[in-house]
Design an enzyme around this catalytic site. Structure first.
Site, PDB file in Angstrom:
ATOM      1  N   ALA A   1      -8.229   5.348  -8.823  1.00  0.00           N
ATOM      2  CA  ALA A   1      -9.514   5.686  -8.211  1.00  0.00           C
ATOM      3  C   ALA A   1      -9.498   5.451  -6.711  1.00  0.00           C
ATOM      4  CB  ALA A   1     -10.635   4.869  -8.854  1.00  0.00           C
TER       5      ALA A   1
ATOM      6  N   ASP B   1      -6.715  -7.894   9.574  1.00  0.00           N
ATOM      7  CA  ASP B   1      -7.144  -7.743   8.194  1.00  0.00           C
ATOM      8  C   ASP B   1      -7.860  -6.404   8.128  1.00  0.00           C
ATOM      9  OD1 ASP B   1      -8.554  -7.710   5.787  1.00  0.00           O
ATOM     10  OD2 ASP B   1      -9.065  -9.837   5.863  1.00  0.00           O
TER      11      ASP B   1
ATOM     12  N   LYS C   1      -6.966   5.721  -4.631  1.00  0.00           N
ATOM     13  CA  LYS C   1      -6.210   6.751  -3.927  1.00  0.00           C
ATOM     14  C   LYS C   1      -6.912   8.110  -4.003  1.00  0.00           C
ATOM     15  CE  LYS C   1      -2.822   4.257  -2.362  1.00  0.00           C
ATOM     16  NZ  LYS C   1      -2.626   4.050  -0.899  1.00  0.00           N
TER      17      LYS C   1
ATOM     18  N   TYR D   1      -6.473   1.422  -9.140  1.00  0.00           N
ATOM     19  CA  TYR D   1      -5.557   1.962  -8.135  1.00  0.00           C
ATOM     20  C   TYR D   1      -5.678   3.475  -8.043  1.00  0.00           C
ATOM     21  CZ  TYR D   1      -1.365   2.690  -5.368  1.00  0.00           C
ATOM     22  OH  TYR D   1      -0.493   3.063  -4.364  1.00  0.00           O
TER      23      TYR D   1
ATOM     24  N   ASN E   1      -1.184   2.633   6.471  1.00  0.00           N
ATOM     25  CA  ASN E   1      -0.236   2.350   5.396  1.00  0.00           C
ATOM     26  C   ASN E   1      -0.656   1.183   4.512  1.00  0.00           C
ATOM     27  OD1 ASN E   1       2.631   1.926   4.152  1.00  0.00           O
ATOM     28  ND2 ASN E   1       2.204   0.027   5.251  1.00  0.00           N
TER      29      ASN E   1
END
Length: 237
Positions: free
Chosen positions: A161, A58, A163, A159, A84
């Site tokens: 923010a 996790d 990245k 999302y 990833n």
């Protein structure tokens, strides 16, 4: 034999990275929350006995990396770390899922930042010693949605923010690891046919991941800290 580690290796880009790396002669440590139930990963392991070591992880619990760190140390180092694993707003309930103004809430936004940005930083921190031992490279899967200059519409707050945060953390990490001979490279994988990207995306996971691996193989420490498209061309911040 070179050694790689891939997070989120159960499907999509992560599984494609794993397959390409096996084909390129790597032994791959493939991590997923439940690798034993990942059919694609299990099939790949059956096709290439001994080439893949699957480990449960996790990414929000980096203390679970100890087994991976020990195995990498025994093998003499880590040549490539592919961070990833990630989530988007679809991981949360609700009709807008933290996309539109008026339906935002902190839990989902902060979870995306934790998984997509903080977790790759802490995973890399935990594996610095095997990376430095091999003069390894770190591939961070970012997104064009993390580009501040490229943001021309509202919405998709969490999302985007997450990245953008990953880009800044990866940039800082590159400066810290360069003196130790470790390169850090941020990539926009493009619009890919994954659970996140959907079936209308123009790129397959195989094509996107192959492009990123080809690009990073040609990068040296002068390119560390850069943000690149999946074909290795520079991407705007």
């Amino acid at each position: 034999m070179p050694i790689a580690a891939v997070t989120g290796a159960s499907r999509g880009l992560g599984l494609a990275f794993t397959r390409h790396l096996v084909d390129r002669g790597y032994h791959v440590f493939a991590t997923a929350r439940r690798p034993e139930t990942a059919e694609g990963l299990q099939a790949l392991m059956a096709e290439h006995p001994g080439a893949v070591t699957a480990l449960p992880l996790d990414v929000t619990r980096p203390e679970g990396l100890e087994e991976l760190r020990l195995q990498l140390t025994k093998r003499g180092g880590l040549d490539l770390l592919v961070n990833n694993a990630g989530i988007n707003s679809a991981a949360f309930p609700g009709p807008q899922r933290n996309v539109r103004l008026g339906s935002l809430e902190p839990t989902g936004i902060l979870k995306m930042v934790e998984v997509n940005a903080v977790a790759p930083l802490l995973i890399t921190q935990a594996l610095v010693e095997p990376l430095a031992a091999a003069g390894g490279k770190v591939l961070l899967v970012s997104s064009w949605l993390g580009s501040i200059g490229g943001k021309t519409t509202g919405g998709n707050y969490g999302y985007c923010a997450s990245k953008t945060t990953l880009n800044m953390l990866g940039r800082a990490l590159a400066f810290d690891l360069k003196p130790r001979g470790v390169g850090v490279y941020l990539f926009n994988p493009g619009w890919v046919q994954t659970d996140m990207g959907g079936g209308k995306a123009p790129l397959t996971p195989a094509a996107s991941s192959a492009g990123m691996l080809d690009a990073i193989a040609g990068f040296d420490l002068e390119a560390t800290g850069g943000f690149y498209d999946h074909d290795g061309s520079p991407h705007g911040w």
